[in-house]
Design an enzyme around this catalytic site. Structure first.
Site, PDB file in Angstrom:
ATOM      1  N   ASP A  83       0.815  -1.214   0.000  1.00 21.43           N
ATOM      2  CA  ASP A  83       0.000   0.000   0.000  1.00 21.43           C
ATOM      3  C   ASP A  83       0.851   1.267   0.000  1.00 21.43           C
ATOM      4  OD1 ASP A  83       0.784  -0.874   2.581  1.00 21.43           O
ATOM      5  OD2 ASP A  83      -0.735   0.361   3.556  1.00 21.43           O
ATOM      6  N   GLU A 141      -0.499  -2.126   5.331  1.00 17.33           N
ATOM      7  CA  GLU A 141       0.464  -2.022   6.442  1.00 17.33           C
ATOM      8  C   GLU A 141       0.368  -0.662   7.100  1.00 17.33           C
ATOM      9  OE1 GLU A 141       3.725  -0.839   8.729  1.00 17.33           O
ATOM     10  OE2 GLU A 141       3.423   0.009   6.725  1.00 17.33           O
TER      11      GLU A 141
END
Length: 395
Positions: A83, A141
């Site tokens: 991400d 994350e």
């Protein structure tokens, strides 16, 4: 013939352009946590092209599995987070983000490209090792919501060992960090809502001031580090938000506090969180107000297994030389949800230096964050070498 370090290095060099092209693609197309739809689609295409089966984990994660051709053995999981951040890209590079307001300013684009490079090479050597290598391409994350999809879904219940890397702009390219023991702090994000009774400030006796109560709570929470934990315990109780009041002459009937707890110990983490809630309730009672307390568990403390870290040091030494392996890096109060894997299976989290100039020295989460891409070759090589050496000599 068993693959050796020289051969791994040569094969990584051969696909270096492939790794860089992937990193730049992902950097140009960043997506936020839990919305990495195009990112995971491209990852799936690469994994399918390489010829490795995978299963979906949540909406935007996958777990690919490579079973060695020499029979049964241990199972190791390699992880890359995928991400990006809600941050503008001000690098002014040809591969700068084309998605306004989003930026791979933490290096996850490099993590993903490096692991795909490792997968590509390991697939070519599938017949040469015993055991299983799994590849987790993990979303979210940055908000502490991705690793738990793999853990709570039972996807790593049968994993013997875990390994991960993170690029590090504060470390010179060509160096690898492998530190035994605690590496990154836990991250809890708490909210305290304070409820009082409004009224005119000229008659404070008729109200119950949520603002004053909240301010007192904030002040008293500072005593936790000073008086409730050992001086040798490294703890942060930080308050980032205090909201209260609607007008200068109105007693506030509500207030909201937001803060975080960071520790390097599972036990201290529990102790401090209990203290935060207890103090907030007691102080609130003293001010004739009430509270609602909630906490978001973003990440556990990241604690590297001693044996795994020592093994990583040996592997890293073969790649970059002992003089370029950092084994005593200071602990970071920044969190990483790789800790959730380490809470289930032993393993180690290593850092790869990516700084070589002023433009690659910006800190993570900075608008101008960028990397020296030579660090990606080292990251790929470390993934491959660590996995193969673990399967050969498990510990």
């Amino acid at each position: 013939m068993t693959i050796n370090q020289k051969q791994i290095h040569e094969e990584v060099t051969d696909i270096y352009d492939y790794i860089i092209a992937l990193r730049r693609h992902f950097h140009r197309h960043p997506e936020p946590s839990l919305k990495e739809f195009e990112t995971i689609q491209r990852i799936k295409e690469e994994v399918e092209e390489i010829g490795v089966p995978y299963i979906n984990v949540g909406e935007t994660g996958i777990l690919a599995t490579l079973i060695g051709g020499k029979g049964a053995g241990k199972t190791i999981l390699l992880r890359a987070d995928i991400d990006a951040l809600p941050l503008p890209d001000e690098t002014d590079k040809p591969y700068a983000s084309v998605n306004p307001g989003f930026n791979h300013a933490c290096g996850h684009d490099g993590h993903t490209a490096s692991l795909l490079g490792a997968l590509k090479i390991l697939k070519e050597h599938q017949s040469e090792f015993a055991g299983t290598i799994q590849f987790a391409f993990q979303p979210a994350e940055e908000i502490g919501a991705g690793a738990r999809q793999f853990v709570r879904g039972g996807f790593i219940d049968n994993i013997d060992h875990v390994f991960g890397i993170h690029l590090q702009s504060g470390t010179q390219v060509g160096k690898i960090v492998a530190t035994p023991g605690p590496s990154n702090a836990s991250c809890d994000i708490f909210k305290i809502k304070v409820f009082g009774k409004s009224g005119h400030v000229s008659r404070p006796d008729l109200g119950r001031d949520a603002l004053v109560s909240a301010a007192a709570i904030v002040t008293e929470l500072q005593t936790i580090v000073a008086r409730e934990v050992k001086p040798t315990d490294e703890v942060v109780v930080g308050i980032g938000v205090l909201r209260a009041g609607t007008n200068y002459n109105i007693i506030a009937n509500e207030a909201e506090i937001e803060g975080t707890v960071r520790t390097f110990s599972h036990e201290v983490r529990v102790q401090v969180l209990e203290a935060v809630e207890r103090i907030a309730r007691n102080v609130s009672d003293a001010h004739r107000t009430t509270i609602e307390f909630s906490n978001y568990d973003a990440a556990a403390p990241l604690i590297n297994d001693i044996q795994a870290a020592n093994h990583a040091i040996r592997v890293a030494t073969d790649i970059v030389g002992l003089e370029n392996v950092i084994t005593d890096s200071p602990k970071s109060m920044g969190a990483d949800d790789f800790a959730d894997y380490l809470a289930v299976a032993p393993g180690v989290y290593c850092f790869i230096g990516t700084q070589s100039s002023e433009e690659t020295a910006y800190g993570h989460h900075h608008e101008k964050f960028d990397i020296d891409e030579k660090g990606l070759a080292i990251a790929t090589e470390l993934h491959i070498s660590y996995a193969l050496s673990y399967l050969k000599v498990p510990f």
